[in-house]
Scaffold this active site. Structure first.
Site, PDB file in Angstrom:
ATOM      1  N   TYR A 131       0.821  -1.211   0.000  1.00 35.38           N
ATOM      2  CA  TYR A 131       0.000   0.000   0.000  1.00 35.38           C
ATOM      3  C   TYR A 131       0.858   1.266   0.000  1.00 35.38           C
ATOM      4  CZ  TYR A 131      -3.956  -3.024   1.321  1.00 35.38           C
ATOM      5  OH  TYR A 131      -4.926  -3.993   1.362  1.00 35.38           O
ATOM      6  N   LYS A 176       3.832 -14.893   4.721  1.00 37.04           N
ATOM      7  CA  LYS A 176       4.043 -15.777   3.574  1.00 37.04           C
ATOM      8  C   LYS A 176       5.535 -15.782   3.247  1.00 37.04           C
ATOM      9  CE  LYS A 176       1.663 -17.553   0.842  1.00 37.04           C
ATOM     10  NZ  LYS A 176       1.341 -19.013   0.739  1.00 37.04           N
ATOM     11  N   ASP A 209      -2.074 -18.631   4.663  1.00 39.35           N
ATOM     12  CA  ASP A 209      -3.130 -19.484   4.098  1.00 39.35           C
ATOM     13  C   ASP A 209      -3.592 -20.516   5.126  1.00 39.35           C
ATOM     14  OD1 ASP A 209      -0.539 -20.406   3.791  1.00 39.35           O
ATOM     15  OD2 ASP A 209      -0.689 -20.682   1.617  1.00 39.35           O
ATOM     16  N   ASP A 233      -5.278  -6.310   6.400  1.00 35.37           N
ATOM     17  CA  ASP A 233      -6.527  -5.781   5.851  1.00 35.37           C
ATOM     18  C   ASP A 233      -7.504  -6.928   5.597  1.00 35.37           C
ATOM     19  OD1 ASP A 233      -8.326  -4.009   4.767  1.00 35.37           O
ATOM     20  OD2 ASP A 233      -7.168  -3.555   2.971  1.00 35.37           O
ATOM     21  N   ASP A 237     -10.954  -8.089   7.771  1.00 33.34           N
ATOM     22  CA  ASP A 237     -12.275  -8.085   7.123  1.00 33.34           C
ATOM     23  C   ASP A 237     -12.961  -9.438   7.311  1.00 33.34           C
ATOM     24  OD1 ASP A 237     -11.799  -5.502   6.388  1.00 33.34           O
ATOM     25  OD2 ASP A 237     -11.549  -5.897   4.256  1.00 33.34           O
TER      26      ASP A 237
END
Ligand code: GGG
Length: 342
Positions: A131, A176, A209, A233, A237
């Site tokens: 971002y 990750k 994951d 983020d 959510d």
């Protein structure tokens, strides 16, 4: 007499204005209880940009940075401005320019239910990762850079360890690093260092994951989750869905190292919701709970707790907006919550 706390109010776009209208009386309620607070309403958002060409000018940013203590923010995003540039120049500029590294997104069951009580706090790094807005689009190729710096990673993880220790909750780092060897490799290295420095916290790192799969299967097993900007983020959510959706999810961002006077910004997790904006359908709970987080940040614990109890009590007694299966308008929901404040 205390020096008043100066809070800038930026409703932004769409539903942001409607939910902000329900938060302002909560600030006034805190003032009626003796909290010295000065409110500074500001117009930044799509409407202001379309009328004046200004998103957030350098001088407006400097005024906020040096002239107020915190910002209460609604939402940005407007279908008339599909490139989202105004949103970047307002909200991302505030998050990044004020160095608001730590974004806390709590996710707690709001009203008693049959399942195990959910109590997760997501600590999301708020200024970097993909971002950071650096990249390029070329014919047949697009690049978004993801930048991770050690000071920001360390600040976020320190805050997450402190949050986990204070609440005696387990901490999980989402990463990750098997693929993102450089950026998430840095996250793992700093995490491992802090894990050794905080033996009081049960801490583990998980591939994102596998974490998401475990989170869906058994959310009650998680306490504090730390993640970079992008993963944080998405994970927060998903967590919002466990408690009723984006409309009820609060957040607060802050700069633990306090580089400027303005060191916090509270906002609901949801965006401007153009599909329902202007219809009195937006849920003000996320915004009101964000106001409670701001109260707690300012050290106003009695007001923060009272606001959270008022929200839970209103919901438990059937006050619900349409996203939760009820019939309350935004204003009626705000009133149902305020009626429970003494
Ligand atoms: N309060 C969070 C926020 O405004 N985020 C920006 C965002 O998600 N914008 C997209 C939209 O409003 O549709």
């Amino acid at each position: 007499m205390d020096i008043p706390v100066s809070i800038a109010l930026i409703p932004g776009d769409g539903a942001g204005g409607e939910v902000m209208a329900e938060a302002i009386p909560c600030l006034e309620w805190a003032r009626s209880r003796g909290r010295e607070v000065e409110l500074l309403p500001l117009p930044y958002g799509a409407e202001h940009f379309l009328a004046t060409g200004e998103t957030l000018s350098d001088s407006a940013f400097a005024d906020l940075r040096d002239g107020c203590d915190a910002i209460l923010f609604g939402a940005v995003g407007d279908p008339r401005l599909p490139d989202g540039r105004h949103a970047e120049e307002i909200l991302l500029r505030l998050r990044q320019g004020l160095d608001l590294t730590v974004n806390l997104r709590p996710c707690r069951a709001l009203a008693p239910g049959p399942g195990p009580a959910l109590d997760i706090e997501v600590f999301r790094e708020n200024t970097e990762g993909p971002y950071c807005l650096e990249g390029s689009t070329e014919p047949g190729r697009a690049v978004d850079l993801a930048i991770h710096t050690e000071p920001a990673v360390r600040r976020l993880l320190e805050a997450a360890f402190q949050g986990a220790a204070a609440r005696r909750r387990p901490l999980t780092l989402a990463h990750k690093a098997n693929v993102l060897k450089h950026g998430h490799g840095l996250w793992l290295r700093v995490f491992e260092e802090l894990r050794k420095a905080h033996p009081e916290v049960t801490a583990r790192a998980m591939h994102a994951d596998a974490l998401l799969c475990a989170l869906v299967q058994n959310p009650g097993a998680f306490g504090v989750i730390a993640a970079d900007n992008y993963l944080g983020d998405l994970i927060s959510d998903l967590c919002a869905a466990f408690i009723g959706g984006m409309g009820v999810a609060p957040s607060i961002s802050w700069a633990p190292h306090r580089p400027f006077r303005c060191a916090a910004l509270a906002e609901p997790v949801h965006g401007s919701a153009p599909d329902i904006a202007g219809q009195g359908r937006a849920n003000p709970v996320g915004m009101i709970l964000s106001t409670a987080l701001l109260f707690r940040h300012l050290g106003w614990e009695p007001e923060a707790g009272a606001l959270e109890v008022a929200v839970s009590d209103a919901l438990a007694n059937g006050a619900k907006t349409r996203d939760l299966g009820g019939t309350h308008s935004t204003a009626a929901m705000g009133k149902a919550i305020r009626d429970r404040l003494t």
